[in-house]
Enzyme design. Structure first.
Site, PDB file in Angstrom:
ATOM      1  N   SER A 173       0.828  -1.195   0.000  1.00 49.36           N
ATOM      2  CA  SER A 173       0.000   0.000   0.000  1.00 49.36           C
ATOM      3  C   SER A 173       0.874   1.261   0.000  1.00 49.36           C
ATOM      4  O   SER A 173       1.635   1.482  -0.941  1.00 49.36           O
ATOM      5  CB  SER A 173      -0.957  -0.038   1.196  1.00 49.36           C
ATOM      6  OG  SER A 173      -1.971   0.910   1.046  1.00 49.36           O
ATOM      7  N   ASP A 201      -0.073  -4.304  -3.897  1.00 48.70           N
ATOM      8  CA  ASP A 201      -1.256  -3.448  -4.049  1.00 48.70           C
ATOM      9  C   ASP A 201      -0.947  -1.997  -3.655  1.00 48.70           C
ATOM     10  O   ASP A 201      -1.493  -1.479  -2.672  1.00 48.70           O
ATOM     11  CB  ASP A 201      -2.427  -3.992  -3.229  1.00 48.70           C
ATOM     12  CG  ASP A 201      -3.773  -3.689  -3.885  1.00 48.70           C
ATOM     13  OD1 ASP A 201      -3.827  -3.633  -5.129  1.00 48.70           O
ATOM     14  OD2 ASP A 201      -4.778  -3.517  -3.161  1.00 48.70           O
ATOM     15  N   HIS A 265      -7.415  -5.816  -0.479  1.00 49.98           N
ATOM     16  CA  HIS A 265      -6.223  -4.970  -0.372  1.00 49.98           C
ATOM     17  C   HIS A 265      -5.142  -5.647   0.474  1.00 49.98           C
ATOM     18  O   HIS A 265      -3.966  -5.655   0.111  1.00 49.98           O
ATOM     19  CB  HIS A 265      -6.616  -3.625   0.236  1.00 49.98           C
ATOM     20  CG  HIS A 265      -5.540  -2.592   0.222  1.00 49.98           C
ATOM     21  ND1 HIS A 265      -4.796  -2.284  -0.891  1.00 49.98           N
ATOM     22  CD2 HIS A 265      -5.074  -1.771   1.220  1.00 49.98           C
ATOM     23  CE1 HIS A 265      -3.931  -1.319  -0.603  1.00 49.98           C
ATOM     24  NE2 HIS A 265      -4.069  -1.008   0.669  1.00 49.98           N
TER      25      HIS A 265
END
EC number: 3.1.1.32
Length: 336
Positions: A173, A201, A265
């Site tokens: 992230s 991600d 996610h």
């Protein structure tokens, strides 16, 4: 524990909807200031370094000033390969997924794993609920985290004679973009390029419309591998040498209906750990041939997700079919 994680990511998702729709429509997202107070501060004292090797799995906390107290840093040279792991927003290096990822790396190839715990600057310690309002600050802090990683890298290269070819970064992230900024900084320092950056991600909010210089980019390492698992919290854009779209990059199997985006996610970290632990690889099929069965894949066109991806010649975007439970591969994970 799982319910708290789901609640955290649900609140984060709701906030992102508002931010993306209301706040980031114009101008440079990284310059937007929602909060002007001293929230989520970054400095070297707010970052902890966790080092793991097969000989030392204590997960003790170190700083730049105390690194030399770790047994590995008492040596004249460090010979084993190094992997940095960097978490994302409102997270920490002590979350189960990151502990499992570090363990898989140490068990697999005797890496020295350096986990960067920047939880203060990632807003993890701010008041519950309110912390999600400070996402823009955490996003800006990724550049500072990247510079911090580059400083450790410089020490490894200059003092411990580690080759950049033996250093790999893995970030999830916001941590993916922090890894990208580290890649840019080491090139500025004339250290060369990291052998690989793996972006799990990479975060979409605050970065999706940014130029290459303001996000993780293909040029940040010799090889940049991106694993896409969500299409709102994570970006859909191609960023790397190879971009793997797990289940088309959204709605990961086993994540259910109500927490699909937030579960998807975080699933990127789990996929990577499983790819390291198991011989059964997740196979990327070129997007242009995504309708073909895995059984027809060849080593010239398909790619295994994970640490061995760069050994395959194919580049570009890949569709990766996944199952709902570990180890997630839907066949024996072989490429003919």
């Amino acid at each position: 524990m799982e319910e708290n994680m789901n609640l955290k990511y649900l609140l984060l998702f709701v906030y992102f909807v508002q931010v993306l729709n209301c706040c980031y429509g114009h101008g440079d997202p990284l310059s937007y200031e929602l909060d002007r107070g001293p929230k989520c501060p970054f400095n070297s004292d707010t970052v902890s370094i966790i080092i793991e090797t097969r000989e030392n799995r204590n997960r003790d906390l170190y700083t730049l000033q105390t690194l030399q107290n770790h047994p590995e840093f008492k040596k004249k040279t460090i010979t084993r390969p190094v992997v940095f792991i960097t978490h994302g927003f409102t997270s920490s290096a002590s979350e189960t997924n990151f502990i499992n990822l570090a363990k898989a790396l140490v068990d697999k190839d005797n890496y020295m794993v350096i986990s960067i715990d920047w939880q203060t600057a990632a807003c993890t310690n701010e008041a519950a609920g309110l912390k999600y309002l400070y996402y823009p600050t955490a996003a800006r802090n990724t550049r500072l985290v990247g510079q911090y990683i580059a400083t450790i890298t410089q020490k490894l290269v200059k003092h411990y004679k580690i080759s950049m070819a033996n250093i790999r970064l893995i970030g999830h992230s916001l941590g993916a973009h922090a890894s990208g900024f580290a890649g840019k900084k080491v090139q500025e320092l004339k250290l060369g390029k990291y052998s690989e950056i793996i972006g799990l991600d990479p975060a979409r909010p605050s970065f999706d419309s940014n130029h290459c210089s303001e996000r993780l980019c293909e040029t940040d390492a010799e090889y940049v591998q991106i694993i896409h698992t969500s299409n709102y919290l994570g970006t859909e854009k191609t960023l790397g040498t190879v971009d793997f779209y797990m289940n088309n990059g959204k709605n990961q199997p086993g994540c259910g209906r109500f927490f699909s985006e937030v579960c998807s996610h975080s699933r990127a970290v789990i996929y990577m750990a499983e790819c390291i632990k198991h011989e059964c690889c997740l196979i990327g099929i070129p997007k242009s041939k995504s309708s073909q069965p895995i059984s027809s894949c060849t080593k010239q066109e398909c790619v295994c997700v994970g640490l061995n991806a760069k050994k395959y010649p194919s580049r570009g975007s890949f569709y990766v079919p996944v199952e709902s439970t570990a180890p997630f591969c839907n066949n024996k994970g072989k490429i003919i």
